[in-house]
Motif scaffolding. Structure first.
Motif, PDB file in Angstrom:
ATOM      1  N   GLN A   1      24.439  27.377  33.632  1.00  9.57           N
ATOM      2  CA  GLN A   1      24.199  27.209  32.203  1.00  9.57           C
ATOM      3  C   GLN A   1      25.033  28.199  31.383  1.00  9.57           C
ATOM      4  OE1 GLN A   1      21.981  27.474  34.616  1.00  9.57           O
ATOM      5  NE2 GLN A   1      20.169  26.206  34.317  1.00  9.57           N
TER       6      GLN A   1
ATOM      7  N   TYR B   1      20.759  30.107  36.157  1.00 11.13           N
ATOM      8  CA  TYR B   1      21.374  30.892  35.084  1.00 11.13           C
ATOM      9  C   TYR B   1      22.889  30.691  34.995  1.00 11.13           C
ATOM     10  CZ  TYR B   1      23.299  34.791  32.461  1.00 11.13           C
ATOM     11  OH  TYR B   1      24.006  35.537  31.556  1.00 11.13           O
TER      12      TYR B   1
ATOM     13  N   ILE C   1      19.067  22.872  30.816  1.00  7.29           N
ATOM     14  CA  ILE C   1      18.772  23.667  29.620  1.00  7.29           C
ATOM     15  C   ILE C   1      17.733  22.882  28.818  1.00  7.29           C
ATOM     16  CG2 ILE C   1      19.727  24.736  27.548  1.00  7.29           C
ATOM     17  CD1 ILE C   1      22.492  24.615  28.911  1.00  7.29           C
TER      18      ILE C   1
ATOM     19  N   GLU D   1      28.514  26.876  31.038  1.00  9.74           N
ATOM     20  CA  GLU D   1      28.620  25.806  30.042  1.00  9.74           C
ATOM     21  C   GLU D   1      28.605  26.388  28.625  1.00  9.74           C
ATOM     22  OE1 GLU D   1      29.114  22.542  30.446  1.00  9.74           O
ATOM     23  OE2 GLU D   1      29.235  22.797  32.624  1.00  9.74           O
TER      24      GLU D   1
ATOM     25  N   PHE E   1      16.156  28.026  31.286  1.00 10.45           N
ATOM     26  CA  PHE E   1      17.142  27.543  32.252  1.00 10.45           C
ATOM     27  C   PHE E   1      16.441  27.360  33.602  1.00 10.45           C
ATOM     28  CE2 PHE E   1      20.944  30.015  30.187  1.00 10.45           C
ATOM     29  CZ  PHE E   1      20.844  29.179  29.071  1.00 10.45           C
TER      30      PHE E   1
ATOM     31  N   ASN F   1      22.004  19.021  25.890  1.00 13.98           N
ATOM     32  CA  ASN F   1      23.330  18.769  26.475  1.00 13.98           C
ATOM     33  C   ASN F   1      23.228  17.836  27.684  1.00 13.98           C
ATOM     34  OD1 ASN F   1      26.182  19.321  26.294  1.00 13.98           O
ATOM     35  ND2 ASN F   1      26.004  20.501  28.182  1.00 13.98           N
TER      36      ASN F   1
ATOM     37  N   LEU G   1      24.081  22.925  22.026  1.00  8.71           N
ATOM     38  CA  LEU G   1      24.357  24.227  22.637  1.00  8.71           C
ATOM     39  C   LEU G   1      24.629  25.292  21.584  1.00  8.71           C
ATOM     40  CD1 LEU G   1      26.624  23.301  25.714  1.00  8.71           C
ATOM     41  CD2 LEU G   1      24.152  23.647  25.625  1.00  8.71           C
TER      42      LEU G   1
ATOM     43  N   SER H   1      22.081  19.286  32.644  1.00 11.57           N
ATOM     44  CA  SER H   1      22.781  19.715  31.433  1.00 11.57           C
ATOM     45  C   SER H   1      24.179  20.246  31.721  1.00 11.57           C
ATOM     46  CB  SER H   1      21.973  20.817  30.729  1.00 11.57           C
ATOM     47  OG  SER H   1      20.664  20.389  30.434  1.00 11.57           O
ATOM     48  N   THR H   2      24.530  20.411  32.966  1.00 11.29           N
ATOM     49  CA  THR H   2      25.819  21.011  33.334  1.00 11.29           C
ATOM     50  C   THR H   2      26.589  20.076  34.254  1.00 11.29           C
ATOM     51  OG1 THR H   2      25.032  22.089  35.354  1.00 11.29           O
ATOM     52  CG2 THR H   2      24.675  23.264  33.280  1.00 11.29           C
TER      53      THR H   2
ATOM     54  N   GLY I   1      22.439  22.586  36.626  1.00 12.20           N
ATOM     55  CA  GLY I   1      21.495  23.371  35.849  1.00 12.20           C
ATOM     56  C   GLY I   1      20.926  22.561  34.694  1.00 12.20           C
TER      57      GLY I   1
END
Length: 551
Positions: A169, A166, A135, A172, A209, A233, A147, A245-246, A133
């Motif tokens: 994120q 969704y 962000i 996280e 997201f 992130n 975050l 980001s994840t 994912g």
């Protein structure tokens, strides 16, 4: 005994009844087996786009399976989420190809087996077997850079059921101490994910997201100026081609339903793993093929932590409830101690069982990987693994400035053996050829079977000078030619018959090419050696011919 004796007549009648019963059972089992073979194998594919488009995309997969298993019929069905769940519940399907989150749901509710393969997709022109994912916010937004700064912000999402848009994120953020939707305001835009980006750029949302690859795809299409956005992130997983980001999670799984025969599942898995990325079917489906299945436990962890389906049921009570309602009961401490001891023993037993299951899965994965990269008859590397070994040899030669060689050979006088004695005897000869070839080279060299009676040998770490390497390659090629020219004594075994010995004289036409500082494709070297091999056949067979291309 007199045939008119009553005991004799009774025994004869009993024997006749037993034989008739066994015959009926045999006919019954034959009918059942034939009926199972006649039943088509049905494969359900989740249609996240219109069903006709999904059906057209995955239709070539029928041809892949029919070619691998000519005796079976395969049917691809594009189904919506409700249709796919209904078909699985009613056991109308044998296999499913769906997204990672939906697989976890089906596995939980209907007991799907572990995936037999994971899809490989294209991410910005590179292979990707996982996704994550993203962000993001506007590049000029100075108040949002971590975050923790998302608390209280307006966040645009497609919907709360989207794993990559969704749930990844949200997981996280929960690990960072931010709970959604309690700690922020969600703005649901609906599909496609482009609408999330529009909401952020137009100021209707502070943060968005989306799934990995969406930002890069829109930038390539000229629909987005990537400099207007920044990713929060930012992670750097090795080899992953786009911003994320994840954590990464495995791509779509291909799984079997519980009622599917184990041998059928193994054949289907092998067909998927052997699908070449440049094949016509893979190109038509717009994929790069399939790999050994990933670990979907991480996806289940996300859904379970977020209480998303199929883990949406809320516990009857929490630890806080127990403390508030029963803290005065001192005896509970003793009960809890006994329970802990029981759970520890149970955990030890479960851990041992899981360890054994894990060993079994690893063994099966090794078997499937071997089927994908090795010739099943001779146990030599196949064309796919040869291509990888040749690429490594080219790179090593370029680094060390030492020559390498490729030997391409085709057996002479092989077809008459097949015509006279059948393919089983021909297979025995190919196995013996493989054994003799391996005996002629070093362990560091590669002996592969391309198919039929064609074999390839890759020699590495030859001399630094051309003349020296020519001599080394010639010695090995002559050793191979002499070994393959010796008489073959093939032992044919048949049930109930004495062993038969078939003698056959066979030679090989051999083409050789040397290479160093090669900047082209591996296929170019194969083609040169192949051409040299045909030149050897034209000159009378049972001889060696060197390619002049790199001289």
């Amino acid at each position: 005994m007199n045939k008119s004796d009553p005991d004799f007549l009774q025994d004869s009648l009993r024997d006749s009844i037993v034989r008739a019963g066994l015959f009926v059972l045999l006919i019954f089992f034959i009918a059942i087996t034939s009926a199972e073979a006649a039943q088509p194998v049905r494969i359900g594919v989740l249609a996240f786009r219109p069903k006709p488009i999904t059906q057209a995309q995955w239709q070539p997969l029928e041809g892949v399976f029919r070619q691998a298993m000519p005796g079976r019929e395969f049917v691809i069905e594009a189904l919506t989420l409700p249709e796919l769940e209904k078909a699985v519940a009613e056991k109308q399907l044998d296999f499913v190809l769906t997204n990672s989150g939906h697989y976890v749901l089906l596995n939980k509710r209907f007991g799907l087996t572990s995936p037999i393969a994971t899809l490989i997709v294209d991410e910005s022109g590179k292979l990707a077997r996982s996704f994550g994912g993203v962000i993001f916010t506007r590049a000029d937004e100075t108040q949002i850079d971590t975050l923790n700064s998302l608390r209280g912000r307006k966040i645009a999402i497609v919907n709360t059921d989207s794993l990559g848009g969704y749930q990844m994120q949200a997981y996280e953020l929960k690990r960072a101490g931010i709970r959604l939707p309690q700690d922020a305001k969600l703005i649901v835009t609906g599909l496609p994910q482009d609408t999330v980006i529009d909401a952020v750029l137009e100021g209707r949302a502070d943060v968005g997201f989306v799934r990995t690859g969406v930002l890069e795809a829109l930038a390539r299409e000229g629909k987005l100026d990537a400099s207007r956005l920044k990713v929060l992130n930012l992670q750097h997983p090795p080899g992953f081609p786009v911003q994320v980001s994840t954590r990464l999670y495995p791509e779509w799984p291909f799984a079997a339903l519980p009622q599917v025969d184990e041998h059928l599942a193994q054949h289907v898995a092998a067909s998927l793993l052997m699908l070449e990325e440049n094949s016509a079917a893979a190109k038509a489906m717009k994929i790069h093929g399939f790999v050994i299945p990933g670990d979907y436990a991480s996806v289940a962890e996300v859904l379970r932590e977020l209480r998303a389906p199929p883990f949406e049921e809320t516990p009857l009570f929490t630890i806080e409830d127990v403390i508030l309602q029963y803290s005065w009961q001192v005896l509970l401490v003793l009960f809890a101690s006994g329970l802990v001891m029981f759970l520890m023993l149970r955990l030890m037993w479960t851990k041992r069982r899981l360890y054994e299951e894990h060993r079994l899965v690893l063994h099966q994965q090794k078997q499937m990987q071997h089927m994908a990269f090795y010739d099943m008859l001779t146990l030599l590397p196949n064309r796919r693994l040869l291509h990888d070994r040749l690429g490594q040899a080219i790179a090593a030669s370029n680094r060390s400035k030492r020559y390498a060689a490729l030997i391409f050979l085709d057996l002479d006088n092989f077809k008459p053996l097949n015509d006279a004695h059948g393919h089983e005897v021909g297979d025995l000869l190919l196995i013996e050829v493989a054994r003799r070839l391996k005996a002629c080279v070093r362990e560091m060299d590669t002996v592969a079977r391309l198919g039929g009676d064609e074999f390839v040998i890759v020699l590495t770490e030859l001399g630094a000078r051309r003349e020296e390497s020519d001599v080394q390659a010639s010695i090995v090629a002559e050793k191979i030619r002499a070994a393959l020219s010796e008489t073959y004594r093939l032992t044919v075994r048949e049930n109930g018959c004495p062993d038969a010995i078939v003698e056959h004289h066979c030679s090989a036409s051999i083409g050789v090419t040397l290479f160093m500082d090669h900047e082209g494709r591996p296929e170019d070297i194969l083609k040169l050696a192949d051409t040299a091999m045909y030149r050897a056949k034209e000159l009378g067979r049972n001889r060696i011919y060197f390619s002049e291309e790199f001289r």
